[in-house]
Design a protein around this motif. Structure first.
Motif, short mmCIF file in Angstrom:
data_model
loop_
_atom_site.label_atom_id
_atom_site.label_comp_id
_atom_site.label_asym_id
_atom_site.label_seq_id
_atom_site.Cartn_x
_atom_site.Cartn_y
_atom_site.Cartn_z
N LEU A 76 0.84 -1.20 0.00
CA LEU A 76 0.00 0.00 0.00
C LEU A 76 0.87 1.25 0.00
CD1 LEU A 76 -2.63 -1.14 2.65
CD2 LEU A 76 -2.73 -1.42 0.17
N ASP A 80 -3.40 4.95 -1.21
CA ASP A 80 -4.33 4.16 -0.41
C ASP A 80 -4.62 4.78 0.96
OD1 ASP A 80 -4.30 1.82 -2.32
OD2 ASP A 80 -2.19 1.78 -1.70
N GLU A 83 -8.25 5.12 2.27
CA GLU A 83 -8.86 3.83 2.57
C GLU A 83 -8.30 3.24 3.86
OE1 GLU A 83 -9.94 1.22 -1.09
OE2 GLU A 83 -8.11 2.32 -1.61
N ILE A 84 -6.99 3.39 4.06
CA ILE A 84 -6.40 2.91 5.32
C ILE A 84 -7.00 3.66 6.50
CG2 ILE A 84 -4.28 2.58 6.63
CD1 ILE A 84 -2.75 2.50 3.98
N GLY A 108 -1.76 -4.94 2.61
CA GLY A 108 -3.15 -5.27 2.84
C GLY A 108 -3.71 -6.28 1.86
N ARG A 110 -7.17 -6.88 -0.63
CA ARG A 110 -8.34 -6.31 -1.27
C ARG A 110 -9.27 -7.44 -1.72
NH1 ARG A 110 -8.46 -1.01 -2.39
NH2 ARG A 110 -6.51 0.18 -2.12
N LEU A 115 -10.41 -2.45 0.13
CA LEU A 115 -9.38 -2.75 1.12
C LEU A 115 -10.06 -3.27 2.38
CD1 LEU A 115 -6.33 -2.56 1.73
CD2 LEU A 115 -6.76 -0.29 2.70
N VAL A 118 -5.41 -4.72 6.80
CA VAL A 118 -4.17 -3.93 6.74
C VAL A 118 -3.25 -4.35 7.87
CG1 VAL A 118 -3.20 -1.61 7.12
CG2 VAL A 118 -5.13 -1.89 5.59
#
Length: 212
Positions: A76, A80, A83-84, A108, A110, A115, A118
């Motif tokens: 990542l 990203d 999203e994290i 991570g 998907r 996502l 993580v």
């Protein structure tokens, strides 16, 4: 007093026996009402400071981790970050800020482009690497994604000739069982504490420093 730059991390450290000037410096570095995250330190707060959270934790180390490369794990990056952040906000594994990607590596899984899990490699004291921010969306738990991520990260750490370690809350029994099954053993008991600086700061010189 030391802290990471704003937006990078909320971690901070105080002297073992902080004096009034240390608290002044901490407030100046944090900013009015801002939160600092202490690991292993549990000082008595002076007037104006407030406690945000306080929990017991443990530090675990794996001299012989269960390590395995996983070709489905994705690296990542900054693209990203949002999203994290959303995943961390929902699952609460610990501190993560957008600029954390400047000093840590994140990986991570998907599913159909989303996502869903993580984990990261964050602090790197000599000879060690910290596995951090391990989290999975609730609807995807029970599928072994966290286990696979941690094994993958342990493989990367082993390739560097380092030893993986991590932190967890002491009351997370299922999480501790997972880490124990991967070779992690108890090293130390800790306190995790978030504290908020006074909202109104007096005029005083900045006496602390930032860790970049």
């Amino acid at each position: 007093m030391l802290r990471y730059k704003p937006g990078l991390a909320t971690f901070a450290a105080l002297p073992d026996d902080p004096e009034p000037q240390d608290w002044h410096d901490a407030a100046a570095l944090a900013g009015p009402g801002q939160v600092l995250y202490l690991v292993g330190q549990d000082p008595e707060l002076p007037p104006g400071w407030t406690g945000v959270s306080h929990s017991r934790g443990v530090q675990l180390v794996a001299d012989r981790p269960v390590a395995r490369y996983d070709e489905e794990v994705r690296v990542l990056g900054f693209q990203d970050a949002l999203e994290i952040l959303a995943l961390v906000e929902e699952t609460k594994p610990g501190p993560f800020l957008p600029r954390s990607l400047q000093y840590a590596r994140y990986f991570g899984f998907r599913v159909h482009g989303e996502l869903v899990a993580v984990a990261g490699l964050r602090m790197r004291p000599e000879g060690f690497a910290e596995v951090s921010t391990v989290c999975t969306l609730p609807e995807y738990r029970g599928r072994g994604l966290a286990r696979r991520l941690v094994m993958h990260l342990c493989r990367l750490v082993a390739q560097q000739g380092a030893t993986p370690f991590l932190h967890a809350k002491a009351d997370q029994e299922a999480v501790l069982r997972l880490y124990g099954s991967l070779g992690f053993e108890h090293r130390a008991d800790l306190v995790f504490r978030q504290i908020a600086a006074p909202r109104e700061l007096s005029a005083y010189p900045l006496g602390g420093g930032e860790a970049s």
